[in-house]
Scaffold this motif. Sequence first.
Motif, short mmCIF file in Angstrom:
data_model
loop_
_atom_site.label_atom_id
_atom_site.label_comp_id
_atom_site.label_asym_id
_atom_site.label_seq_id
_atom_site.Cartn_x
_atom_site.Cartn_y
_atom_site.Cartn_z
N VAL A 1 9.27 -16.83 -91.77
CA VAL A 1 8.17 -17.35 -92.58
C VAL A 1 8.71 -17.91 -93.89
N GLN B 1 10.66 -21.12 -93.48
CA GLN B 1 9.80 -22.29 -93.29
C GLN B 1 9.27 -22.79 -94.63
N LEU B 2 8.98 -21.86 -95.55
CA LEU B 2 8.35 -22.26 -96.80
C LEU B 2 9.35 -22.60 -97.90
N ASP C 1 7.29 -25.29 -86.10
CA ASP C 1 6.06 -26.07 -86.02
C ASP C 1 4.87 -25.14 -86.31
N ALA C 2 3.70 -25.76 -86.49
CA ALA C 2 2.56 -24.98 -86.96
C ALA C 2 2.23 -23.83 -86.00
N TYR D 1 4.75 -21.06 -86.34
CA TYR D 1 4.57 -20.41 -87.64
C TYR D 1 3.37 -19.45 -87.59
N ASN D 2 2.27 -19.90 -86.99
CA ASN D 2 1.09 -19.04 -86.91
C ASN D 2 1.38 -17.78 -86.10
N ASP E 1 -1.87 -15.72 -82.47
CA ASP E 1 -1.66 -16.61 -83.61
C ASP E 1 -2.89 -16.70 -84.50
N ARG F 1 -1.10 -18.27 -95.39
CA ARG F 1 -1.14 -18.71 -94.00
C ARG F 1 -1.11 -20.22 -93.85
N SER G 1 1.53 -23.30 -93.08
CA SER G 1 2.90 -23.48 -92.63
C SER G 1 3.59 -24.58 -93.43
N THR G 2 2.84 -25.38 -94.15
CA THR G 2 3.45 -26.47 -94.89
C THR G 2 2.59 -26.76 -96.11
#
Lengths: 171, 110, 311, 831
Positions: free
Chosen positions: D64, D67-68, D77-78, D81-82, D149, D464, D466-467
């Motif tokens: 996590v 990704q951030l 990808d989303a 990530y979820n 997710d 929550r 992802s981007t």
Amino acid sequence: MQGKPVVPLTLAGVAALVLVAITLVSVWSLAHPQRDPVGNALAAMGARLDGVRSWYAQGPVEASPDWQAMRLNVPGGDAARGRLAMVEYGCGACHVIPGVASARGTVGPSLDGLARRAYIAGVLTNAPGDLTRWLMNPPLFSPETAMPNLGVTEADAADMAAYLYTLGPDA
Amino acid sequence: MTDRPPRPQTRPHIAPGLRDVARPVVIWTLHFILVYAALSAACAERAVASYPAAVIAVSIGTPVALVLAGWGLLRRGDQPMRIAARVTIIISLLAILFNTAPVLLLDGCR
Amino acid sequence: MNGPSTLDTYGSQTSFSSAGTGADATLVLTTAMSVAAAVIFLLVMGAVWLAWRRDRPGSVWWIWGGGVILPVIALGTLVVASTFTLAAIGRVDDGAPVIEVTGHQYWWDIVHDPEGRALRDANEIVLPLNIPVTLSLKTEDVIHSFWVPSIAGKMDMVPGRINRMTVTATEAGRFRGQCAEFCGLSHPLMAFEVVVLPQAEYDAYLEDLRSEARDADTAQLARGRDVFLNEGCIACHAIRGVAEGARLGPDLSRIGARATLGAGMWRMNVGNLAGWIADVQDMKPGAQMPSYNHLSGPDLRAVAHYLASLK
Amino acid sequence: MIDATADRPRQGPVLEELRTYEEAWATPPGWRRLSSVSHRVVGQRFIVTGLVFFLIAGFLALLVRTQLIVPENTFLDAETYNQVFTMHGTLMMFLFAIPILEGFGVYLLPLMLGARDLVFPRLGAFGYWCYLFGGLIVLASFVFDAAPDGGWFMYTPLSTKEFTPGLSADFWLIGITFAEIASVTAAVELIAAILCTRAPGMSLTKMPIFAWYMLVTAFMITVGFPPLIVGSILLEVERLIGLPFFDPALGGDPLLWQHLFWLFGHPEVYIIFLPAAGMVATMLPTFVGKPLFGYGYAVAAVVTMGFISFGLWAHHMFATGLPTITLTLFSAASTIVTIPTGVQIFCFILTLAQKRPRLTVPMHFILGFLFIFVIGGLTGVMLAAVPFNWQAHDSYFVVAHLHYVLIGGMVFPLIGAFYYWTPHFTGRMMSERLGKWAFWLMFSGFHITFFLMHITGLRGMPRRISTYPAGIGWDRLNLLSTIGSYILAAGVVVFVWDFIAHRWRGPLAPRNPWKAGTLEWLYPPIAPGHNFHAIPRVHSREPLWDQPDLLENEAHETRGLLRDAPHGRRETVGCHPLSGEPLQIVRLPHPTWIPLLTAFAVAVSFSAVLASLYDIAAAGAVAALFGFAAWAWEPSETGQTITTNDEGTLPVDVASRLGHTHIAIIGTLMIMVALFASVLFAVMFLWNVQPEFTRLAGDPDLFWTSIAVACGLGMSLVAWLARSAPMAVLDLAVALLAGVAGWALYQAVLPTDPMATALAATLWVMAGFIGTQQFVLLYWSLFLALRKVSGQVAAGQIVPEINRVPYALVTAGMLIAAAVVLAAPQLEVLK
């Protein structure tokens, strides 16, 4: 065991240091990206390093001129400004453009390695003038293209062309 | 009747007993449920009760809860259970007072 | 997945600068509580420090003082202050003009209702300056949460309920908001913009919503309009004066006038519009709209230009 | 996992009369170790499995953060990530925090209390296997590419079939519900063990403070977990057959899920925090060298926290549009819970004041706990203020707060506890040097990661996502948080390395290595592999400090009850729940495969439901029932007596309401009542918030309702009679009446259509729950009748009959409550 006061002093000292460091870091992280002395200093340092690196990469001055690089030179084009213009015009919605984080579109071809291509969209030679003209009005050269006329100004087109020619000329 | 094994002799409860420790905070629980139920009855879509009715329920319930929870506050003694009972009573009294905050500070559901 | 393009959004989505009465009152509370929390933290750590240095038992009065009496005073103050703030900012003004905001996966439907006539827009909420407005928050599918940190705190959009909150914007400008309750695959791509306008400009905006969309006055724009009508876009999207009634997707009557595309995520321009139409599933995975990658090149260009012209 | 017979310190001469004792308590070697039911083995299984889940979940957290690290990253990808953040929360909350703490409880409590094992060893082993299989079901979702997710709190309607098709949510619901069986069984077992098997003389006020914390925690679990179990069952039923509990179009409400979830979810945070605080309260006095200051204050704080923490659940729902006045109630309750927490913190501080402490590794972690947890508590008070909460809710501020509370309040004490008690598990000390490295890396990494998140959140970053867009003001904060998380992870790696490597590098631990005062250190670490050769009489809360004779002799020569195992049986002393005086001898089971096999049958059943193979699911359930019967079949030994050296003659497995099985039934009934109350809450909630749907359901049949109540009352009466006159015919009568009552209740709700409205659906669930209770009584009574008919029961062996009485009474009470609910809509006044 270690019941001496010096040990908790160290403990408190390190904890205090951690606190101070976090406070400083928090303050720094709050600064506006454009008005941030630390960030600007880091960026300037990075630019200087880039200069040093490119000086080494170009080698001694008496070497013969790099004709390939000169062929791709766009008069008046600024690659850094071109990169930002790519974002402004929404190129990334359709193309993958290395170096532009948000540009991951799959509608059109990836622009990676564009400098090595022979033709643009199959209709124009891959030369600075043609690329600039293409960016300003694609349907003029390829009536069936899906790429719209984005209303790009000549200066922006030159900047974008300059950036695109940084993609993969030496591979 | 069947033969029974010898009954274990009952031993004295440890004074003042677990009950005194748990009682005040059980009263808090009941009071909390009372306030929550009264407000839910008055303020949800169905509106079973009126808002004044909820206020009346809380106004009657709170003094009762305070008395029931506070019973034995002044009992003396310094065995651990006695201390625990006293501290529980005080925390529960405070918590019951805090439960009344919505009715004291606001004058309607919204 | 495609990410959002860089927008000039710095500081447009923060609770540290307040441009609305709700955010304003909350910021005062936040500041007061943060200072108090810092002081209490230092006091407790000071007590730990003293305890560490001490070598004999302390008095139980420390427990009563530090654990009960001081906290009760602090907490009582806090409960009173926060409840009064809550009562002030949580009040719903029934007389204020209503703006209905409906959350969808992953966009926002906006209905202005100045005189009982629904004026529809999407993904950009225009608010009048210094005038209380009541937002009526609903959802069409899952739970979303409406949050514009600079204007007010968040409020959930819960199926089967209508949550209302009254906000007063106190500063003209653009502010960013975002869905704050996890709502599925493209939850991070569900933002929007709030535009606060002075009264005169606000009235002009409403007038704009009442009138028909701009005419397609060139051959290419007319072609784009025909593509829009013939390719099934009108099953979900409405354009006033061209095709009305569809509500499954955002209203596009003034899409070209909005600053962003794709619910606050991309800059509004022909390039992004064309890419969006051709491959929306790549830009916003899980969106209800299919990718229109079967359009011919000229058709795609035409419809993108047409939409961009709707200002 | 830990078998250190090789480097076990010598115990002096092995005395001949102890051989039978050693044999009776021996853990089976090799793979047959899986059949062991000893609390030491089960506790270590819980701890090691929990640690593995912690590492998996921690790895997901690093994904996590990676990704951030920069805006618009494409590392994950989303969808992935979820899944990653959902599984991170799920594993940490359900499969790490609670099981590992219960594992410490299972391992330590008998040792601290002076018992040779927990009272229901097979139940503990069964719980562990349920936890393991449930956790494997949840993890298996990765293999099937169907990882949940929807976030760890699975909000409806996002988690319903319409918005989450496929099996991902089912993996979550079924796996987690299964794993929760372990939590509730362990809770019942700990309640009975703490109340019923303490050393002679250990009254409640002489109990180690850790036992108080665990006792309150266990009671909280019995009341706190049922709402989530009910919620999960409702959601799974809605997903499988479409009963509309959460569908507003049919009178359901998505907020019902939130209420049920947070009715569990908020106490859960305290369920995680209290045992860890109990560990601090145990370790701290050791290093200070003085008893805990303010024992009575701490007990009061724990007890009040145990109650008040239930009154806060709606502060997770401040933004859902509840009436302002309800918000204020929960806001006030959320602030007042600070008082007991503050009392407790000041008990710790004053303990510290008594003497200059030794600055060991566990002491580092205790100080880190104080530092971090106080910050987390203060931000918690801030979040209790509704206007602030509206800004901070679901933003990174909340992420920061919950990690301050959970990592500061639970992980730091836990790692301190690993350093403190690992010598007990393995006989070797962990490294002081590596421990300090681990601490400082974790401490600084933690603050860099999470302190900045307070700012990130107030600057508008929701959780929550992802981007995030570049340049909005979160880039640098996220970059630093990610770097901090790597530092934190490095600290964890150092700790794990130390935990593994100390097995061959660590020095052998001496007897009572930390000079502690509690009874678990009576024996040299790991020495016998089982607990007390004789159970000493206890006069103090810190027996090893105040009773010097205990440490003067060899441990196995300690004077006390039950000098050896003359019958070759496992036995321990059962006590009076309050005074701690001996009351009975508890006979304990030997190693057995039944818990594993039964848990496996349940696992097959649950997995088959997941795969929609309902005949296999039914077969698994029947197999599990046979497993339980085989488990309980062994002959009763009530009526025998054992003469002990000090305490005279004590009965075996006494037939009394103070006996351990009766206490356990009371604990079980608390779970049942909480389950029923959760269903009742659902009924009343929907009735209250969806008034327009209450008349659509069709009317329950009041005739059959009254039949059901009558049979329930008759069943209770017969069960009550059977307790003094055990006869097979009475058992059959109870079974018959239970069956008729269940059937009548089914007839009563039959006219209502559960698919039509949510309220009717909840009425069916209520009836179904009582039907299950009736089935338990029916099965139980038939079982007792069969035993009597087959001559298994001697005179006076009436423990099951005594235990059945409260069960039948409570079930009848539920029937009456259900009758009121079913009749209420037909009463004129409420129409």
